[in-house]
Design an enzyme around this catalytic site. Structure first.
Site, PDB file in Angstrom:
ATOM      1  N   GLU A   1       0.754   3.895   1.875  1.00  0.00           N
ATOM      2  CA  GLU A   1       1.489   4.393   3.319  1.00  0.00           C
ATOM      3  C   GLU A   1       2.541   3.349   3.612  1.00  0.00           C
ATOM      4  O   GLU A   1       3.650   3.784   4.121  1.00  0.00           O
ATOM      5  CB  GLU A   1       0.290   4.013   4.415  1.00  0.00           C
ATOM      6  CG  GLU A   1      -0.979   4.988   4.036  1.00  0.00           C
ATOM      7  CD  GLU A   1      -1.920   4.227   3.208  1.00  0.00           C
ATOM      8  OE1 GLU A   1      -3.351   4.723   3.520  1.00  0.00           O
ATOM      9  OE2 GLU A   1      -1.895   3.062   2.536  1.00  0.00           O
TER      10      GLU A   1
ATOM     11  N   HIS B   1       0.784  -1.123   0.047  1.00  0.00           N
ATOM     12  CA  HIS B   1       0.136  -0.182  -0.089  1.00  0.00           C
ATOM     13  C   HIS B   1       0.837   1.149  -0.059  1.00  0.00           C
ATOM     14  O   HIS B   1       2.142   1.283   0.328  1.00  0.00           O
ATOM     15  CB  HIS B   1      -0.920   0.019   1.276  1.00  0.00           C
ATOM     16  CG  HIS B   1      -1.986  -1.077   1.215  1.00  0.00           C
ATOM     17  ND1 HIS B   1      -3.077  -0.815   2.137  1.00  0.00           N
ATOM     18  CD2 HIS B   1      -2.080  -2.097   0.443  1.00  0.00           C
ATOM     19  CE1 HIS B   1      -3.871  -1.858   1.839  1.00  0.00           C
ATOM     20  NE2 HIS B   1      -3.329  -2.781   0.662  1.00  0.00           N
TER      21      HIS B   1
ATOM     22  N   CYS C   1      -6.409   2.022   5.714  1.00  0.00           N
ATOM     23  CA  CYS C   1      -6.840   0.692   6.349  1.00  0.00           C
ATOM     24  C   CYS C   1      -6.367   0.249   7.729  1.00  0.00           C
ATOM     25  O   CYS C   1      -5.520   1.047   8.164  1.00  0.00           O
ATOM     26  CB  CYS C   1      -6.814  -0.599   5.445  1.00  0.00           C
ATOM     27  SG  CYS C   1      -5.308  -0.966   5.081  1.00  0.00           S
TER      28      CYS C   1
END
Length: 153
Positions: A54, A52, A82
């Site tokens: 991040e 992801h 998430c």
């Protein structure tokens, strides 16, 4: 520099993800008004559920600082993180999280959970959402519409 300035930098990365056929999410990490880490979704390219935006940004910033703790750093991400990314943000000791659009299916900050408000976390992360949310939402909508159009042909 302003929140909008850094969010616009994250949006540029989200557009790179889109161009690479990945869900368009971009993230940057800033320390002392300088971008020290960046990432965009690369789940398909890296064949990894953890790729992801991040996580990639955290890894890049950690390499830059030569430290897994990102004290006094802020993260700017185009979509509400998430649970996996939220935990990584806490563990990295990010100071403040700024995000764009909310994620009604998996967003762990405001949408389906209030993860960062948990009392048992060993680090507090301040957060603020809705920054360039319309731009992020439109990019995501266009991405998923393009996927549906390809399926219908």
């Amino acid at each position: 520099m302003t929140i909008e300035h850094f969010m616009s930098q994250a949006m540029i990365l989200a557009k790179r993800a889109f161009a690479n056929n990945e869900v368009p999410v971009g993230a940057i990490i800033v320390k002392d008004n300088k971008i020290i880490g960046s990432g965009f979704n690369q789940v398909i390219k890296k064949n990894s559920v953890s790729a992801h935006a991040e996580i990639i940004a955290i890894n890049n910033a950690s390499k830059f600082l030569n430290n897994y703790r990102l004290n006094n750093c802020d993260m700017y991400v185009t979509l509400e993180p998430c649970h996996m990314c939220s935990k990584a943000i806490v563990d990295a000791r990010i100071n403040c999280l700024y995000f764009g659009a909310t994620e009604p299916k998996t967003g762990a900050i405001e949408s389906i959970d209030k993860f960062l408000a948990r009392e048992d976390l060993n680090h507090r992360v301040d957060f603020s959402g809705g920054h360039l949310a319309d731009d992020s939402s439109l990019l995501l909508k266009n991405f998923f519409q393009s996927k549906r159009l390809k399926v219908n042909y």
